[in-house]
Design an enzyme around this catalytic site. Structure first.
Site, PDB file in Angstrom:
ATOM      1  CD  GLU A 198      -3.228   0.845   0.692  1.00 34.56           C
ATOM      2  OE1 GLU A 198      -4.128   1.671   0.799  1.00 34.56           O
ATOM      3  OE2 GLU A 198      -3.390  -0.250   0.123  1.00 34.56           O
ATOM      4  CB  CYS A 241      -1.655   6.836   1.800  1.00 32.53           C
ATOM      5  SG  CYS A 241      -2.702   5.653   2.671  1.00 32.53           S
TER       6      CYS A 241
END
Length: 472
Positions: free
Chosen positions: A229, A263
């Site tokens: 990720e 993020c």
């Protein structure tokens, strides 16, 4: 030989903590013990493992004050630190509540030959490695760990050396729990992380694209799966019939919550030109009303920049944009208060894709706003990125927003809100482009990716003789 690493306090800039970086020999020793204990752990039923995880969750809850206090120093924020502990407990309870149906069972009759049936056997990886980042230290160290443990794996976690205090507290909690033999933290930096990858059977990494590439190469060399990720440059599109109060609220929260150090933060906003001025004026008003949580940690909205090197990136992005014609409507300068580094929500207009702030990951409370005329233009600009983690769309109705969202190249689209993946964890999604690779963290597949699938194939009839394949 171990190495001592100094740790910076984000609120005052002082190096007030040290950790000992685990060397390869220490990693190997821990891996041997974890693998040995996993042989017993995997033999427990799914329900038994769930029960032990619930016991661990209750223990985490009992030690919430100590864990959140360490997280508070690590990150310089109080409320989110406490929420991280609550989120971990909720994550465990959420996974353990869905054990029914997580593992397929029973025989399936073959389509081409009904006499041949097949059944699955799911084998957990013995040891899963987790390398987690500094922005949400506890939550992101456990987001892959919990389903891996439930699947029957043992887990070794290397947290970021930027925010390691919480891991020392968590280690003492783990030592009191039913997971003591199959879960551990190891402190260290990139060298420690590299050694961890060499000693595990699957690796989960959350962090930058640059480091993610190195993790992927190391995993491929060792022929182990990597679940990555990585970064994002999430766009928000606002159509002219949107509710502007809602859209500006979502844009501000989605861009600046946790100081934008997430993020899935909104990092670029595209607004239809007919409402651009009204939108940016309202957004700037709300941004200017936000307060730093300085000097008191218990007040304000915007915490410190956790990693001091990130402050230089934020400054670079703002200066590059201004040099190329951008206008600053709020914030705009990294400030030093008490030795900590801070940035007020920074709204930029008159921006374009020649600027770093529109194409490179910012990871801070900067909100560049750019106008567009047509929906096609908005989609084109949203997709003009190397990243594809998530995105958001505002429109006057769900149908129009959904239709636009379906054209965006990203793994999760928030409709009439922003950054919903940080609040809602039930929808399966993948990362597009450079934002990552591997199975979804969410939903049943988030559990099943830690299980290798073995096929048991049974013939309930007579085996085929060689004569069936005769050329005669």
């Amino acid at each position: 030989m171990s190495r001592t690493l100094n740790v910076r306090n984000p609120r005052n800039g002082e190096l007030d903590y040290t950790i000992e970086a685990a060397n390869e020999a220490a990693i190997q020793s821990k891996a041997i013990k974890l693998r040995d204990a996993q042989k017993t752990w995997r033999q427990f039923s799914l329900e038994d493992r769930a029960s032990k995880l619930k016991d661990f969750a209750r223990l985490v809850g009992q030690h919430k004050d100590e864990i959140s206090a360490a997280l508070e120093i690590d990150t310089g924020r109080r409320k989110i630190a406490a929420l991280e502990v609550d989120t971990l407990v909720g994550t465990i309870m959420g996974w353990t509540a869905q054990t029914d149906g997580l593992i397929p069972t029973g025989w399936t009759q073959g389509r081409s030959n009904p006499a041949i049936q097949h059944a699955p056997q799911l084998i957990p990886y013995a040891l899963v490695g987790v390398i987690s980042p500094w922005n949400f230290p506890l939550v992101l160290s456990m987001i892959d760990t919990v389903p891996a443990l439930l699947a029957g794996c043992s887990v070794m976690i290397k947290p970021s050396e930027v925010t390691p205090r919480f891991a020392d507290v968590m280690s003492s909690v783990i030592a009191q729990s039913p997971l003591a033999d199959i879960l551990c933290f190891v402190q260290g930096d990139g060298q420690t992380g590299a050694a961890l990858i060499e000693n595990v059977d699957a690796i989960c990494f959350t962090g930058s694209v640059a480091t993610g590439r190195k993790v992927a190469i190391a995993a491929a060399t060792n022929m182990i799966p990597a679940f990555l990720e990585l970064g994002g440059k999430d766009p928000l599109i606002v159509l002219e019939d949107s509710n502007l109060e809602h859209a500006t609220d979502a844009a501000l929260r989605g861009s600046t919550l946790a100081t934008g150090q997430a993020c899935q933060s909104i990092e670029r906003v595209y607004v239809q030109n007919s409402i651009l001025e009204e939108f940016t004026t309202l957004l700037a008003t709300k941004a200017n009303a936000a307060k730093l949580n300085w000097p008191e940690i218990s007040s304000g909205h915007i915490g410190p920049i956790i990693f001091d090197k990130q402050a230089a990136i934020l400054t670079s992005h703002i200066e590059d944009a201004v040099a190329k014609g951008a206008k600053v409507l709020s914030g705009g300068k990294v400030e030093n208060h008490g030795g900590g580094l801070w940035l007020n929500p920074t709204v930029l207009t008159n921006v374009n894709h020649s600027m770093k702030v529109m194409v490179d990951e910012t990871f801070g409370p900067i909100i560049p706003v750019m106008g567009f005329d047509t929906k096609e233009e908005a989609v084109s600009m949203a997709n003009d990125s190397e990243y594809g983690l998530s995105a958001a769309v505002f429109a006057g109705n769900l149908k129009d927003a959904t239709a636009l969202g379906m054209q965006i190249e990203a793994g999760a689209i928030s409709i009439n809100d922003a950054a919903l993946t940080s609040l809602f964890h039930e929808a399966e999604k993948h990362s597009f482009k450079l934002s990552g690779m591997g199975g979804s963290r969410m939903g049943p597949v988030g559990f099943q990716r830690f299980l290798r699938r073995k096929a048991l194939i049974a013939n309930t009839g007579a085996p085929a003789p060689l004569s069936v394949f005769s050329e005669d």
